[in-house]
Design a protein around this motif. Structure first.
Motif, PDB file in Angstrom:
ATOM      1  N   ALA A 196       0.843  -1.201   0.000  1.00 24.05           N
ATOM      2  CA  ALA A 196       0.000   0.000   0.000  1.00 24.05           C
ATOM      3  C   ALA A 196       0.879   1.252   0.000  1.00 24.05           C
ATOM      4  N   LEU A 197       1.978   1.178   0.737  1.00 19.04           N
ATOM      5  CA  LEU A 197       2.912   2.316   0.765  1.00 19.04           C
ATOM      6  C   LEU A 197       3.434   2.611  -0.646  1.00 19.04           C
ATOM      7  N   LEU A 198       3.908   1.568  -1.330  1.00 13.05           N
ATOM      8  CA  LEU A 198       4.508   1.788  -2.652  1.00 13.05           C
ATOM      9  C   LEU A 198       3.467   2.233  -3.672  1.00 13.05           C
ATOM     10  N   ALA A 199       2.231   1.789  -3.518  1.00 16.12           N
ATOM     11  CA  ALA A 199       1.180   2.224  -4.446  1.00 16.12           C
ATOM     12  C   ALA A 199       0.940   3.729  -4.298  1.00 16.12           C
ATOM     13  N   ALA A 200       1.056   4.211  -3.045  1.00 13.47           N
ATOM     14  CA  ALA A 200       0.785   5.629  -2.797  1.00 13.47           C
ATOM     15  C   ALA A 200       2.050   6.476  -2.935  1.00 13.47           C
ATOM     16  N   THR A 201       3.182   5.893  -2.563  1.00 10.73           N
ATOM     17  CA  THR A 201       4.470   6.617  -2.547  1.00 10.73           C
ATOM     18  C   THR A 201       5.515   5.746  -3.226  1.00 10.73           C
ATOM     19  N   PRO A 202       5.646   5.868  -4.550  1.00 12.47           N
ATOM     20  CA  PRO A 202       6.501   4.930  -5.300  1.00 12.47           C
ATOM     21  C   PRO A 202       7.967   4.952  -4.881  1.00 12.47           C
ATOM     22  N   LYS A 203       8.463   6.115  -4.393  1.00  8.36           N
ATOM     23  CA  LYS A 203       9.872   6.178  -3.970  1.00  8.36           C
ATOM     24  C   LYS A 203       9.963   6.667  -2.531  1.00  8.36           C
ATOM     25  N   PRO A 204       9.651   5.826  -1.588  1.00  8.11           N
ATOM     26  CA  PRO A 204       9.602   6.280  -0.194  1.00  8.11           C
ATOM     27  C   PRO A 204      10.989   6.491   0.398  1.00  8.11           C
ATOM     28  N   THR A 205      11.093   7.455   1.298  1.00 13.19           N
ATOM     29  CA  THR A 205      12.311   7.642   2.087  1.00 13.19           C
ATOM     30  C   THR A 205      12.251   6.699   3.283  1.00 13.19           C
ATOM     31  N   ILE A 246       8.934   5.057   5.052  1.00 13.38           N
ATOM     32  CA  ILE A 246       8.801   3.624   5.357  1.00 13.38           C
ATOM     33  C   ILE A 246       8.503   3.439   6.840  1.00 13.38           C
ATOM     34  N   ASP A 247       9.277   4.104   7.678  1.00 13.27           N
ATOM     35  CA  ASP A 247       9.062   3.946   9.115  1.00 13.27           C
ATOM     36  C   ASP A 247       7.640   4.353   9.500  1.00 13.27           C
ATOM     37  N   ALA A 248       7.160   5.438   8.900  1.00 16.84           N
ATOM     38  CA  ALA A 248       5.819   5.902   9.241  1.00 16.84           C
ATOM     39  C   ALA A 248       4.762   4.907   8.779  1.00 16.84           C
ATOM     40  N   ALA A 249       4.942   4.392   7.556  1.00 21.68           N
ATOM     41  CA  ALA A 249       3.928   3.492   7.006  1.00 21.68           C
ATOM     42  C   ALA A 249       3.936   2.126   7.695  1.00 21.68           C
ATOM     43  N   MET A 250       5.112   1.719   8.169  1.00 22.57           N
ATOM     44  CA  MET A 250       5.252   0.368   8.708  1.00 22.57           C
ATOM     45  C   MET A 250       5.182   0.328  10.242  1.00 22.57           C
ATOM     46  N   ALA A 251       5.031   1.489  10.865  1.00 24.14           N
ATOM     47  CA  ALA A 251       5.122   1.560  12.330  1.00 24.14           C
ATOM     48  C   ALA A 251       4.068   0.694  13.021  1.00 24.14           C
ATOM     49  N   TYR A 263      12.787  -5.765  11.284  1.00 21.09           N
ATOM     50  CA  TYR A 263      12.511  -4.410  10.781  1.00 21.09           C
ATOM     51  C   TYR A 263      13.571  -3.867   9.825  1.00 21.09           C
ATOM     52  N   GLN A 264      14.844  -4.071  10.156  1.00 14.39           N
ATOM     53  CA  GLN A 264      15.897  -3.514   9.307  1.00 14.39           C
ATOM     54  C   GLN A 264      15.838  -4.117   7.903  1.00 14.39           C
ATOM     55  N   ILE A 273      12.069  -3.099   1.095  1.00 12.42           N
ATOM     56  CA  ILE A 273      11.180  -2.132   0.435  1.00 12.42           C
ATOM     57  C   ILE A 273      11.997  -1.274  -0.551  1.00 12.42           C
ATOM     58  N   HIS A 274      13.154  -0.824  -0.113  1.00 12.67           N
ATOM     59  CA  HIS A 274      14.014  -0.063  -1.029  1.00 12.67           C
ATOM     60  C   HIS A 274      14.393  -0.908  -2.248  1.00 12.67           C
ATOM     61  N   ARG A 275      14.676  -2.153  -2.012  1.00 12.58           N
ATOM     62  CA  ARG A 275      15.070  -3.037  -3.121  1.00 12.58           C
ATOM     63  C   ARG A 275      13.923  -3.220  -4.110  1.00 12.58           C
ATOM     64  N   ALA A 276      12.716  -3.379  -3.584  1.00 17.96           N
ATOM     65  CA  ALA A 276      11.552  -3.545  -4.459  1.00 17.96           C
ATOM     66  C   ALA A 276      11.351  -2.292  -5.311  1.00 17.96           C
ATOM     67  N   VAL A 277      11.593  -1.125  -4.716  1.00 15.86           N
ATOM     68  CA  VAL A 277      11.469   0.140  -5.466  1.00 15.86           C
ATOM     69  C   VAL A 277      12.450   0.129  -6.629  1.00 15.86           C
ATOM     70  N   LYS A 278      13.677  -0.295  -6.333  1.00 20.49           N
ATOM     71  CA  LYS A 278      14.712  -0.319  -7.352  1.00 20.49           C
ATOM     72  C   LYS A 278      14.335  -1.275  -8.482  1.00 20.49           C
ATOM     73  N   GLU A 279      13.839  -2.440  -8.107  1.00 16.79           N
ATOM     74  CA  GLU A 279      13.471  -3.442  -9.121  1.00 16.79           C
ATOM     75  C   GLU A 279      12.318  -2.950  -9.980  1.00 16.79           C
ATOM     76  N   THR A 280      11.318  -2.307  -9.366  1.00 14.07           N
ATOM     77  CA  THR A 280      10.168  -1.877 -10.163  1.00 14.07           C
ATOM     78  C   THR A 280      10.520  -0.687 -11.041  1.00 14.07           C
ATOM     79  N   SER A 281      11.439   0.184 -10.566  1.00 13.97           N
ATOM     80  CA  SER A 281      11.777   1.332 -11.422  1.00 13.97           C
ATOM     81  C   SER A 281      12.724   0.927 -12.549  1.00 13.97           C
ATOM     82  N   ASN A 282      13.454  -0.185 -12.364  1.00 19.59           N
ATOM     83  CA  ASN A 282      14.298  -0.706 -13.449  1.00 19.59           C
ATOM     84  C   ASN A 282      13.475  -1.394 -14.524  1.00 19.59           C
TER      85      ASN A 282
END
Lengths: 480, 155
Positions: free
Chosen positions: B111-120, B124-129, B138-139, B145-154
Motif C-alpha cells: 500500500a505504501l509503494l502504491a501511494a508513494t513509489p519512492k519512499p524515504t 517507510i518507518d511511518a507506514a510500517m510503524a 525491521y531492518q 522495500i528499497h530493493r523492491a522500489v529499485k526493481e520496479t523502477s528498473n
C-alpha cells in the motif's frame, strides 16, 4: 533395521498436513516412497525426495539447516526436496543433547550435525551400491551428485527414483559405518543457502497451527479462570447460544469455551455468557505479594550453589560495602501467533494439529490426561508463529483436548490475545540481592549473591521424559 | 441474510452478522488463512488487507462496512507490480524469520509503494510503524522495500 524401517513407515503414514515445501509433486508421491533407509529420508520412484524434520521451524531457519545436512551427504539439490514435519517419536527423532524430541536451547544443529549427515550418507551409500550392482561395477568407481548416481568411466547415469526399489532391498549399513564427506568437498554446508520455508511465508500459503482447516471444523473461543486454580461459578449459556453462529457452550474445571462457526461468533458468545468465577485459593494472590515473599526469602539462608572463602568475614572487614537489588519482572513470551490448538477427539483416538516445540511431551501429557495409549494420540506438527519456549508447554493442548472431548467433530481452540498474555507461563519474577566489599584501593575483596525466584519447572506435570529435559534446562538458561 | 463482498476480484458470500470483522470472514468463513490474527484490536498489523487499495486492519473492519469496495489479501497481492516486487525482495534479502507477521508487513508495504513509489526511510518507518514483528526483522523489511522500489523502477 528392518523393524525400525517398518515402524518409521508406520509413523510417517501418521503424518498429514505436514507438507511445507511442495515443488508440485503429486499429492500421492509421499505415500509412494519406496526407499526409506531411516527416519529422515524417503525417495519415491519418480525421484521425489522427502526429508523429515525432527526439530521445528519457528524462524530460526532450522528446516533449511537440517535439510542442508541431509542433502549434502545424500547428494541432492536443495531445490529438489520436500520437507515434512516429523511425527512425535523420541526413539527416532530425539535431540541427542536434550534426550527428547524438543526444539530449544539452540541445540538442534549441535545435536543433529552428525546424525543427519550419517542419515544422508547411508541413503547415498545404498543408492550408489544399487547402481553399481545394476551396472556390475565396483561401487568405488561410481559417484553420486544431484539426485543421481554416475559411473564416469562408462558415462552411465541413473536417477535416484530409478534406483529406489533396488536400494530398498539392500541391507542398511550401520550409520557410523558409512563414509562422511570431507569438509573441503561440501557443496551446501557453509554456503548461504536460501531458506526453504520462506517462499510460502510471503504469499500467505504457509500453514501455521492456527491456519488448520478441516471439514466440519468449529472454532472455539476460550476464557480461563483469571485466578490460578479458580473455576467457573456460573454462566448464561442460553445467552451465548442465542448468538448467531454459536453451536455449543462447553465447561471444563478451569475454563469455559464457546464453540461456533467462526471466531467472531465464539467471542460474542463468550461475552454473552457473562461468566462469574470462583477465584479459589489464590483469589488474593498478586504480583506485590509474590515480590514481598521473594524480598523476604532473599534475606534468609538458602541452598548454596557456590561458596569460596569467608565472604561474610571479608565483607565485614572491607573498606567499603556496596549493596544492590536487581529485579527481573514477570514476562510473557508474546509470540505473534496466539496460542491455538485444533483437536478431533474420538473414543479410541485423538488427532491434534498445532505448532509445538515438544511433540512427544505433548503426546505423553494428553495420554496421561485421557488414559489413551500414546499411539492413539496423533500430533500433527506445523510451522510455529514464534516459539520462544512458550510452545514447549502443553497447557494449551490440554485445555483444547478437554473442550474437544465434549464436541462432536474437530474444533479449533483459538486464544484471544488477552487470554494469550494473561495465561502465558511467564518467565518467573527473580529477586537478586548482591553485596560487594571493596578494599581501600577500590578492588573487590568479597562478593555475595542471593537469588530468589521460582523454578520454570515447578508447574510442569511429570512425565517420563520430563526429568531429563528439566535437568538440561536447569543447567542451561532460565528460559529456553 | 448473506453479505456479499468482493475479495481478490471475486464476489464471495458470508452468512454472518454485519459487525463481524473482515478478518474472521476471510479466515473462518471463506477459508483464506493467509491474513493473520495477531491481536484483534488493530495494534499489531498482522491482519492488514487492502480495501480499495488502502491498508486496513481487517480485525476491526466490520464486514458490513465494506459494501462494494474491493478487498485485496496477501493471496492475490502478487497480481500488483508492487506486491510481486516486494515478495521477491523479501526472498532476495531473506527478510522472513517465523513469518507469521509477514503477510501484514507485505500488505502494508504494498500500500505504501502504491501511494508513494519512492519512499524515504522516514516514509517507510511511518507506514510500517503499526506492523509488529516479534522476531525483529525491521531492518531487513526497510531494506527490502528499497530493493523492491529499485526493481520496479528498473523494469
Amino acid at each position: 533395521m528392518r523393524d525400525s524401517r517398518r515402524s518409521f513407515l508406520k509413523a510417517a503414514a501418521a503424518v498429514s498436513g505436514g507438507l511445507i515445501v511442495d515443488l508440485a509433486w503429486p499429492a500421492a508421491a509421499a505415500s509412494a516412497a519406496v526407499f526409506a533407509p531411516n527416519a529422515f529420508i524417503r525417495i519415491d520412484r519418480s525421484g521425489g525426495v522427502t526429508l523429515v524434520m525432527p526439530m521445528v521451524e519457528m524462524g530460526q531457519g532450522i528446516y533449511t539447516a537440517m535439510a542442508m545436512l541431509l542433502a549434502e551427504e545424500l547428494e541432492v539439490g536443495l531445490g529438489e526436496v520436500r520437507l515434512e514435519h516429523a511425527p512425535p517419536n523420541d526413539a527416532l527423532y530425539a535431540n541427542s543433547l536434550l534426550h527428547i524430541q524438543t526444539t530449544g536451547q539452540s541445540a538442534s544443529i549441535r545435536a543433529f550435525w552428525t546424525p543427519l549427515r550419517q542419515a544422508g550418507a547411508v541413503g547415498r551409500t545404498l543408492l550408489v551400491q544399487a547402481a553399481a550392482n545394476q551396472w556390475a561395477v565396483d561401487a568405488s568407481t561410481c559417484r553420486a551428485a544431484l539426485g543421481a548416481v554416475l559411473h564416469p568411466a562408462s558415462g552411465r547415469r541413473a536417477g535416484y527414483g530409478e534406483l529406489a526399489d533396488a536400494a530398498a532391498r539392500l541391507p542398511v549399513p550401520a550409520r557410523d559405518s558409512v563414509a562422511l564427506k570431507q569438509s573441503k568437498d561440501f557443496t551446501l554446508i557453509g554456503t548461504p543457502a536460501k531458506r526453504l520455508d520462506t517462499p510460502d511465508k510471503v504469499n500467505g500459503r504457509a500453514q501455521f497451527g492456527i491456519d488448520k482447516r478441516l471439514p466440519g471444523m468449529k472454532i472455539a473461543a476460550i476464557a480461563i479462570s483469571p485466578a490460578f486454580g479458580g473455576k467457573p461459578k456460573s454462566l448464561n449459556a442460553a445467552a451465548a447460544r442465542a448468538v448467531k453462529g454459536v453451536r455449543e457452550v462447553v465447561r471444563t474445571d478451569e475454563a469455559v469455551a464457546v464453540v461456533a462457526d467462526h471466531m467472531w461468533a465464539a467471542k460474542k458468545g463468550l461475552k454473552a455468557a457473562a461468566i462469574q468465577w470462583d477465584d479459589g485459593p489464590n483469589a488474593n494472590l498478586d504480583s506485590a505479594a509474590i515480590i514481598r515473599q521473594l524480598e523476604e526469602a532473599s534475606r534468609q539462608p538458602g541452598a548454596v550453589a557456590h561458596n569460596s572463602g569467608d565472604a561474610a568475614k571479608a565483607l565485614a572487614g572491607a573498606a567499603q560495602r556496596l549493596d544492590a537489588v536487581y529485579q527481573l519482572p514477570f514476562l510473557a513470551h508474546g509470540a505473534m501467533e496466539p496460542m491455538n490448538c485444533t483437536v478431533h477427539a474420538r473414543k479410541d483416538g485423538i488427532d491434534i494439529w498445532l505448532g509445538t516445540q515438544a511433540p512427544t511431551l505433548t503426546q505423553a501429557m494428553v495420554a496421561q490426561l485421557t488414559g489413551l495409549p500414546k499411539d492413539a494420540i496423533r500430533i500433527h506438527n506445523h510451522l510455529l508463529g514464534g516459539g520462544f519456549g512458550r510452545r514447549l508447554d502443553a497447557d494449551g493442548t490440554l485445555h483444547a483436548v478437554k473442550i474437544a472431548q465434549q464436541v462432536a467433530g474437530p474444533v479449533k481452540v483459538v486464544w484471544s490475545r488477552e487470554e494469550d498474555i494473561q495465561h502465558d507461563l511467564y518467565r518467573p519474577y527473580y529477586y537478586d540481592r548482591l553485596s560487594a566489599g571493596l578494599d581501600a584501593n577500590g578492588r573487590p575483596v568479597a562478593w555475595t549473591h542471593r537469588i530468589a525466584g521460582s523454578s520454570v519447572m515447578a508447574n510442569r506435570p511429570q512425565t517420563e521424559a520430563l526429568p531429563r529435559l528439566c535437568s538440561r534446562i536447569s543447567r542451561g538458561s532460565r528460559s529456553s | 441474510m448473506a453479505i456479499t463482498i468482493k475479495v481478490n476480484g471475486t464476489a464471495r458470500h458470508a452468512d454472518v452478522d454485519a459487525d463481524t470483522p473482515l478478518l474472521w470472514v476471510l479466515r473462518d468463513v471463506l477459508g483464506m488463512p493467509g491474513t493473520k490474527f495477531g491481536c484483534g484490536i488493530a495494534l499489531c498489523g498482522a491482519c492488514t488487507v487492502h480495501v480499495d487499495g488502502v491498508p486496513r486492519r481487517s480485525c476491526i473492519t466490520p464486514v458490513g462496512s465494506i459494501g462494494y469496495s474491493a478487498v485485496t489479501t496477501i493471496e492475490a497481492i502478487d497480481k500488483t507490480p508492487q506486491g510481486k516486487a516486494l515478495q521477491q525482495a523479501w526472498l532476495d534479502l531473506e527478510v522472513v524469520q517465523c513469518g507469521y507477521c509477514q503477510s501484514g508487513q507485505i500488505m502494508s508495504a504494498a500500500a505504501l509503494l502504491a501511494a508513494t513509489p519512492k519512499p524515504t526511510d522516514a516514509d517507510i518507518d511511518a507506514a510500517m510503524a503499526g506492523n509488529v514483528c516479534r522476531c525483529g526483522t525491521y531492518q531487513r523489511i526497510r531494506a527490502a522495500i528499497h530493493r523492491a522500489v529499485k526493481e520496479t523502477s528498473n523494469a
